[in-house]
Design an enzyme around this catalytic site. Sequence first.
Site, PDB file in Angstrom:
ATOM      1  N   VAL A 127       0.822  -1.211   0.000  1.00  0.00           N
ATOM      2  CA  VAL A 127       0.000   0.000   0.000  1.00  0.00           C
ATOM      3  C   VAL A 127       0.857   1.262   0.000  1.00  0.00           C
ATOM      4  CG1 VAL A 127      -1.507   1.381   1.500  1.00  0.00           C
ATOM      5  CG2 VAL A 127      -2.112  -0.962   0.927  1.00  0.00           C
ATOM      6  N   PHE A 172      -8.352   1.298  -0.612  1.00  0.00           N
ATOM      7  CA  PHE A 172      -9.180   0.214  -1.164  1.00  0.00           C
ATOM      8  C   PHE A 172      -8.527  -0.480  -2.352  1.00  0.00           C
ATOM      9  CE2 PHE A 172     -12.124   2.925   1.140  1.00  0.00           C
ATOM     10  CZ  PHE A 172     -12.939   2.003   1.797  1.00  0.00           C
ATOM     11  N   ARG A 227      -6.496  -2.963  -4.840  1.00  0.00           N
ATOM     12  CA  ARG A 227      -6.335  -4.425  -4.854  1.00  0.00           C
ATOM     13  C   ARG A 227      -4.969  -4.750  -5.424  1.00  0.00           C
ATOM     14  NH1 ARG A 227     -10.929  -5.326  -9.045  1.00  0.00           N
ATOM     15  NH2 ARG A 227      -9.879  -3.445  -9.724  1.00  0.00           N
ATOM     16  N   LYS A 251     -14.086   0.607   5.895  1.00  0.00           N
ATOM     17  CA  LYS A 251     -13.070  -0.259   5.283  1.00  0.00           C
ATOM     18  C   LYS A 251     -13.295  -1.724   5.686  1.00  0.00           C
ATOM     19  CE  LYS A 251      -9.469  -1.908   3.415  1.00  0.00           C
ATOM     20  NZ  LYS A 251      -9.288  -2.085   2.000  1.00  0.00           N
ATOM     21  N   ASN A 262     -14.643  -4.953   3.215  1.00  0.00           N
ATOM     22  CA  ASN A 262     -13.946  -6.233   3.052  1.00  0.00           C
ATOM     23  C   ASN A 262     -14.790  -7.401   3.546  1.00  0.00           C
ATOM     24  OD1 ASN A 262     -11.785  -5.250   1.730  1.00  0.00           O
ATOM     25  ND2 ASN A 262     -10.326  -5.413   3.418  1.00  0.00           N
ATOM     26  N   HIS A 280     -17.145 -15.371  -8.128  1.00  0.00           N
ATOM     27  CA  HIS A 280     -16.385 -16.473  -8.723  1.00  0.00           C
ATOM     28  C   HIS A 280     -16.076 -17.497  -7.635  1.00  0.00           C
ATOM     29  CE1 HIS A 280     -15.949 -14.024 -12.247  1.00  0.00           C
ATOM     30  NE2 HIS A 280     -15.498 -13.030 -11.501  1.00  0.00           N
ATOM     31  N   GLY A 322     -14.337 -20.613  -5.718  1.00  0.00           N
ATOM     32  CA  GLY A 322     -12.940 -21.031  -5.695  1.00  0.00           C
ATOM     33  C   GLY A 322     -12.608 -21.751  -4.401  1.00  0.00           C
ATOM     34  N   CYS A 373      -5.583  -9.180   3.269  1.00  0.00           N
ATOM     35  CA  CYS A 373      -6.605  -8.343   3.906  1.00  0.00           C
ATOM     36  C   CYS A 373      -7.823  -9.097   4.411  1.00  0.00           C
ATOM     37  CB  CYS A 373      -7.044  -7.248   2.938  1.00  0.00           C
ATOM     38  SG  CYS A 373      -5.738  -6.050   2.630  1.00  0.00           S
ATOM     39  N   LYS A 427      -7.666 -11.316   7.807  1.00  0.00           N
ATOM     40  CA  LYS A 427      -7.370 -10.563   9.035  1.00  0.00           C
ATOM     41  C   LYS A 427      -8.440  -9.504   9.310  1.00  0.00           C
ATOM     42  CE  LYS A 427      -4.400  -6.792   7.324  1.00  0.00           C
ATOM     43  NZ  LYS A 427      -5.323  -5.705   7.594  1.00  0.00           N
TER      44      LYS A 427
HETATM   45  P1  NAD Z   1       3.306  -4.562   4.066  1.00  0.00           P
HETATM   46  O1  NAD Z   1       3.645  -5.511   5.130  1.00  0.00           O
HETATM   47  O2  NAD Z   1       3.490  -4.943   2.629  1.00  0.00           O
HETATM   48  O3  NAD Z   1       4.119  -3.201   4.274  1.00  0.00           O
HETATM   49  C1  NAD Z   1       4.353  -2.597   5.488  1.00  0.00           C
HETATM   50  C2  NAD Z   1       5.708  -1.897   5.394  1.00  0.00           C
HETATM   51  O4  NAD Z   1       5.857  -1.035   6.511  1.00  0.00           O
HETATM   52  C3  NAD Z   1       6.902  -2.852   5.420  1.00  0.00           C
HETATM   53  O5  NAD Z   1       7.740  -2.597   4.322  1.00  0.00           O
HETATM   54  C4  NAD Z   1       7.604  -2.539   6.755  1.00  0.00           C
HETATM   55  O6  NAD Z   1       8.998  -2.687   6.701  1.00  0.00           O
HETATM   56  C5  NAD Z   1       7.213  -1.091   6.957  1.00  0.00           C
HETATM   57  N1  NAD Z   1       7.238  -0.602   8.340  1.00  0.00           N
HETATM   58  C6  NAD Z   1       6.682  -1.169   9.436  1.00  0.00           C
HETATM   59  N2  NAD Z   1       6.895  -0.389  10.516  1.00  0.00           N
HETATM   60  C7  NAD Z   1       7.579   0.701  10.098  1.00  0.00           C
HETATM   61  C8  NAD Z   1       8.064   1.874  10.735  1.00  0.00           C
HETATM   62  N3  NAD Z   1       7.876   2.094  12.039  1.00  0.00           N
HETATM   63  N4  NAD Z   1       8.732   2.773   9.981  1.00  0.00           N
HETATM   64  C9  NAD Z   1       8.929   2.580   8.669  1.00  0.00           C
HETATM   65  N5  NAD Z   1       8.481   1.481   8.008  1.00  0.00           N
HETATM   66  C10 NAD Z   1       7.793   0.564   8.708  1.00  0.00           C
HETATM   67  O7  NAD Z   1       1.772  -4.157   4.311  1.00  0.00           O
HETATM   68  P2  NAD Z   1       0.671  -3.720   3.229  1.00  0.00           P
HETATM   69  O8  NAD Z   1       0.118  -4.903   2.525  1.00  0.00           O
HETATM   70  O9  NAD Z   1       1.188  -2.575   2.437  1.00  0.00           O
HETATM   71  O10 NAD Z   1      -0.479  -3.207   4.209  1.00  0.00           O
HETATM   72  C11 NAD Z   1      -0.362  -2.012   4.937  1.00  0.00           C
HETATM   73  C12 NAD Z   1      -1.721  -1.630   5.470  1.00  0.00           C
HETATM   74  O11 NAD Z   1      -2.613  -1.356   4.387  1.00  0.00           O
HETATM   75  C13 NAD Z   1      -2.408  -2.735   6.275  1.00  0.00           C
HETATM   76  O12 NAD Z   1      -3.119  -2.164   7.321  1.00  0.00           O
HETATM   77  C14 NAD Z   1      -3.351  -3.357   5.285  1.00  0.00           C
HETATM   78  O13 NAD Z   1      -4.480  -3.951   5.901  1.00  0.00           O
HETATM   79  C15 NAD Z   1      -3.775  -2.163   4.472  1.00  0.00           C
HETATM   80  N6  NAD Z   1      -4.230  -2.487   3.119  1.00  0.00           N
HETATM   81  C16 NAD Z   1      -3.540  -3.382   2.376  1.00  0.00           C
HETATM   82  C17 NAD Z   1      -3.949  -3.673   1.082  1.00  0.00           C
HETATM   83  C18 NAD Z   1      -3.205  -4.678   0.250  1.00  0.00           C
HETATM   84  O14 NAD Z   1      -3.728  -5.047  -0.804  1.00  0.00           O
HETATM   85  N7  NAD Z   1      -2.036  -5.117   0.640  1.00  0.00           N
HETATM   86  C19 NAD Z   1      -5.068  -3.014   0.547  1.00  0.00           C
HETATM   87  C20 NAD Z   1      -5.733  -2.077   1.323  1.00  0.00           C
HETATM   88  C21 NAD Z   1      -5.294  -1.818   2.614  1.00  0.00           C
END
Ligand code: NAD
Length: 433
Positions: free
Chosen positions: A11, A152, A154, A207, A211, A254, A256, A263, A266
Amino acid sequence: MKICMIGAGYVGLVSAACFSEFGWQVTCVDKDPKRLQELDAGRSPIYEPGLDDIMQRNMQAGRLQFTADLAGAVKDAAVVFLAVGTPMRRGDGYADLSHVFAAVEEIAPHLESFAVITTKSTVPVGTSREIEARLRQLRPDLDFAVCSNPEFLREGSAIQDFTHPDRVLVGTDSDAAREVLDRLYRPLALRGSPVMFVSRESAELAKYAANAFLALKISFINEVADLCEEIGADVQQVAAAIGKDRRIGDKFLHPGPGYGGSCFPKDVSALIRTGRENKAPLSIIEQVERVNHERKIAMSGRIEEAVGGSLRGKTIGILGVTFKPNTDDMRDAPSLVIVPMLLERGAQVRVFDPQGRKQAEPMLPGVAWCQSALDVADGADAISVLTEWNEFRALDLKELRRRMKGNALVDLRNIFMGKAAEEAGLAYRGIGR
Ligand code: NAD
């Protein structure tokens, strides 16, 4: 406008790159030195189509940079985004907010008035207020606002989703913060994306509710698929028919092997805990979680049945292990339940995934990794599709069959036509048809 993004994950990195594409000056901070090294070299540490291009273009233009220097990044930033992970807490299923609060403590000494701190991470209702209270204690001198701006996008279509969102959602009760965020998102508003300002609680809950609703749709169609199999209906025809109804919509219908990913599992779990804690249990969503868990287990049973009821000594070829196509993300992928069950029951497992191997290899010990989809078939008693990567759709099924020992094709994503598979000499089993 200067923006600071804390966290360069799926994200944070996509958001940072896209904000810089709008012309804003973005500094993205991450703790992981290996990740920063790759980013500095203009390479994305995650697989996301189109991301490398945007990153490189904006790095060259001087609008996007990556650093471990939190102080420098936070100073002068009009908005500090928190985009760190909020995984499921071990043991109780709540959202683990330790990364969020650690980041808040780290940025606190460097913030300058007027600071807008915005959660992009998915955080439970009340987290913005809690961040505000903690910051107030740490920096009684500071004029600031804490907002919620859930994301939001994907994985797999993250750039398109970020740059053409169905809506941008901002939760704030500060007029000054609203002005800043309104300006930040103006490039999207000008292109017709609605930017909605709501209360912080509404944004935080929306949010999770979104989900949970999508997870519900998936579990619903999975159960309808099971019923289709019993009564001789075709779930794809049923889904197409109900999807034409605009009150229902044709997305997320779909069937599966059960939902997975970074996401849904959790967030469903965290929302259930929020409901119980606030004495408003979400009993439908509790059932969704149970149905989805049982579904993944049932899928390994299907593969077992396809090879005659016992996996001992059988070779199973697996096509795709990531939780969905066009990402290398393995978090909570159905393969992490299904493949270990096959191994436990005595099967040898051959695996191919177009992008997931690097992440999946340490998570799936004991499997043989293959170089291509067809290699998976060598000596296999059955092949099962777990992820619907496009490149599998046009697979030469005759050649696949020729290389196999047995003839079972268990298509858990319905990417093949049963007739074509049978013409190639395969015993085909899809989902819900
Ligand atoms: P991720 O684990 O890919 O990335 C998190 C990053 O933050 C890591 O690179 C980590 O090293 C870094 N980090 C952690 N603590 C830190 C700090 N104190 N200082 C600097 N860097 C730090 O996570 P993600 O998938 O990007 O998800 C992040 C948030 O977004 C979550 O809450 C998730 O639910 C939400 N989200 C994710 C998605 C998705 O598709 N992945 C979509 C919508 C929302």
